[in-house]
Design a protein around this motif. Structure first.
Motif, PDB file in Angstrom:
ATOM      1  N   ALA A 108    -158.498  99.317 -10.913  1.00 33.19           N
ATOM      2  CA  ALA A 108    -158.410  99.272 -12.367  1.00 33.19           C
ATOM      3  C   ALA A 108    -160.050  99.390 -12.749  1.00 33.19           C
ATOM      4  O   ALA A 108    -161.019  99.019 -12.153  1.00 33.19           O
ATOM      5  N   PRO A 109    -160.243  99.668 -14.196  1.00 35.34           N
ATOM      6  CA  PRO A 109    -161.434  99.812 -14.562  1.00 35.34           C
ATOM      7  C   PRO A 109    -161.740  98.450 -14.830  1.00 35.34           C
ATOM      8  O   PRO A 109    -160.913  97.358 -14.951  1.00 35.34           O
ATOM      9  N   VAL A 110    -163.047  98.430 -15.769  1.00 37.62           N
ATOM     10  CA  VAL A 110    -163.588  97.097 -16.152  1.00 37.62           C
ATOM     11  C   VAL A 110    -162.658  96.532 -17.339  1.00 37.62           C
ATOM     12  O   VAL A 110    -162.264  97.312 -18.062  1.00 37.62           O
ATOM     13  N   ARG A 111    -162.216  95.282 -17.029  1.00 36.65           N
ATOM     14  CA  ARG A 111    -161.365  94.529 -18.119  1.00 36.65           C
ATOM     15  C   ARG A 111    -162.258  93.549 -18.588  1.00 36.65           C
ATOM     16  O   ARG A 111    -163.147  93.014 -17.942  1.00 36.65           O
ATOM     17  N   VAL A 112    -162.017  93.063 -19.903  1.00 39.47           N
ATOM     18  CA  VAL A 112    -162.808  92.053 -20.598  1.00 39.47           C
ATOM     19  C   VAL A 112    -162.060  90.748 -21.072  1.00 39.47           C
ATOM     20  O   VAL A 112    -161.148  91.169 -21.618  1.00 39.47           O
ATOM     21  N   LEU A 113    -162.459  89.675 -20.924  1.00 36.59           N
ATOM     22  CA  LEU A 113    -161.982  88.399 -21.588  1.00 36.59           C
ATOM     23  C   LEU A 113    -163.029  87.954 -22.646  1.00 36.59           C
ATOM     24  O   LEU A 113    -164.008  88.147 -22.330  1.00 36.59           O
ATOM     25  N   PHE A 114    -162.387  87.718 -23.717  1.00 35.38           N
ATOM     26  CA  PHE A 114    -163.513  86.969 -24.801  1.00 35.38           C
ATOM     27  C   PHE A 114    -163.211  85.673 -24.837  1.00 35.38           C
ATOM     28  O   PHE A 114    -162.115  85.117 -25.063  1.00 35.38           O
TER      29      PHE A 114
END
Length: 303
Positions: A108-114
Motif C-alpha cells: 500500500a502507499p503511505v497512510r496517515v493517522l491523525f
C-alpha cells in the motif's frame, strides 16, 4: 515529507522502523480498532441483544529503541525531538488539535493517522552504548487511515453549471440554456478510499448566505452569514474538529449537522450558492481519501 519505505513510520520528522536508527520490535493497534456497544442479557432466554457497535479511538503502542552505536548524544537528540513533538503546545493545549503519523506498509502507499503522541518513555541504562529503549503511544481519535496527499477542487460563482453543445454536433444545432442566475456551480470530487471522507470547505468572499450541497445525498450546510471581500470562512467536517470559523478565529453558529456532510467513496458532486454581485467569490473543497484498513485488500499498488 520524506519518502518512506516498507515497515517505516514517521512522526514529527523522526523516522522509525526498518533501516532507520529507531528499529521497531512490535506495534499494537494497527488492526481493527476496539469497539464500544451495549450487550444486553435477554431475560428468560439464552444469549443477549447486541446494540450498535461504535469504533473507539485507535491507540498505537510502539515498542522500539534508538540505536546509535558509539554516539549516545545522537540517541539523546532523537528522544528529545520526540519529546518536543509530544509537548508541542499547538497540539497538546488546543482541543481537537492533532499531528500526523505516517505509515508505510507493504502492499500500500503511505497512510496517515491523525492524533497525538501521548507517551514517550525512554530507558537510559544502556545509553552509553548507544542503545535507548523507547515506549511510544500514539492515540488517534479518528480510527480511519487517510491518504498521504490531500486533494482539493476550487469552485467559482462566475462559471456556469450547465449549457453548451451535446456531442456529436449535427445540424440543426440546439443550444441548451445554462444557469443564467450565476448561482449554482458544480464541482466533481473523487474519494478513492473505501469509506466516507470528511471535507474541509473554505468560502472566500465577497458573498452572502452561502449554501453548500452534496448533490447525491442532498445534505447541505447553510451559512446565514456575510463573508467580506478578502476574508474567508472555513467549514471543517472532520471528526473531532467539526467547526465553522472565520479568518480571525471567531466561530460561526450553524444548525446544519456538519457530521453528516461527507464524501462517499467514488465520484460525487458538490455545489454551492451565494449572493455575490461581483462574481468573484470562490469555494474550495479539500479532503483525503479515507480507508478502513492500513492495506486495502483490493488495492493493487505498484511503487
Amino acid at each position: 515529507m520524506s519518502e518512506l519505505t516498507d515497515f517505516q513510520l514517521e512522526i514529527a520528522g523522526v523516522r522509525l522502523g526498518h533501516g532507520t536508527s529507531v528499529p521497531v520490535a512490535q506495534i499494537e493497534g494497527l488492526a481493527r480498532p476496539a469497539v464500544r456497544g451495549e450487550v444486553v442479557e435477554q431475560p428468560n432466554a439464552d444469549g443477549a441483544w447486541l446494540g450498535a457497535d461504535w469504533y473507539e479511538a485507535r491507540t498505537l503502542r510502539i515498542d522500539c529503541g534508538v540505536k546509535t552505536p558509539g554516539d549516545p548524544a545522537a540517541a539523546a537528540r532523537i528522544v528529545a525531538q520526540l519529546e518536543e513533538a509530544a509537548d508541542d503546545p499547538r497540539v497538546r493545549t488546543v482541543g481537537g488539535a492533532v499531528t500526523a503519523l505516517r505509515i508505510k506498509w507493504p502492499g500500500a502507499p503511505v497512510r496517515v493517522l491523525f492524533g497525538r503522541l501521548r507517551k514517550v518513555e525512554a530507558s537510559w541504562e544502556q545509553a552509553a552504548l548507544g542503545w535507548v529503549p523507547l515506549d511510544l503511544e500514539f492515540t488517534a481519535p479518528d480510527p480511519r487511515y487517510y491518504a498521504d496527499v490531500e486533494q482539493s477542487v476550487g469552485l467559482r460563482l462566475g462559471w456556469l453549471s450547465g449549457g453548451g453543445f451535446t456531442a456529436p454536433v449535427q445540424a440543426p444545432i440546439r443550444v441548451s440554456d445554462g444557469d443564467q442566475s450565476g448561482q449554482d456551480r458544480p464541482g466533481w470530487v473523487t474519494n478513492n478510499g473505501t469509506v466516507d471522507a470528511y471535507p474541509v470547505i473554505t468560502v472566500y468572499g465577497p458573498c452572502a448566505n452561502p449554501v453548500i450541497t452534496h448533490v447525491e445525498t442532498g445534505r447541505r450546510i447553510d451559512l446565514g452569514i456575510t463573508v467580506p471581500a478578502g476574508e474567508y470562512v472555513r467549514v471543517d467536517t472532520r471528526p473531532g474538529r467539526r467547526t465553522v470559523t472565520r479568518q480571525d478565529g471567531g466561530t460561526v453558529a450553524t444548525t446544519s449537522p456538519l457530521g453528516s456532510f461527507r464524501l462517499p467513496k467514488g465520484r460525487s458532486e458538490v455545489r454551492w450558492t451565494a449572493s455575490d454581485p461581483t462574481a468573484s467569490a470562490r469555494l474550495t473543497v479539500a479532503w483525503r481519501d479515507a480507508f478502513k484498513t492500513l492495506v486495502n485488500p483490493k488495492e493493487n499498488f505498484v511503487p
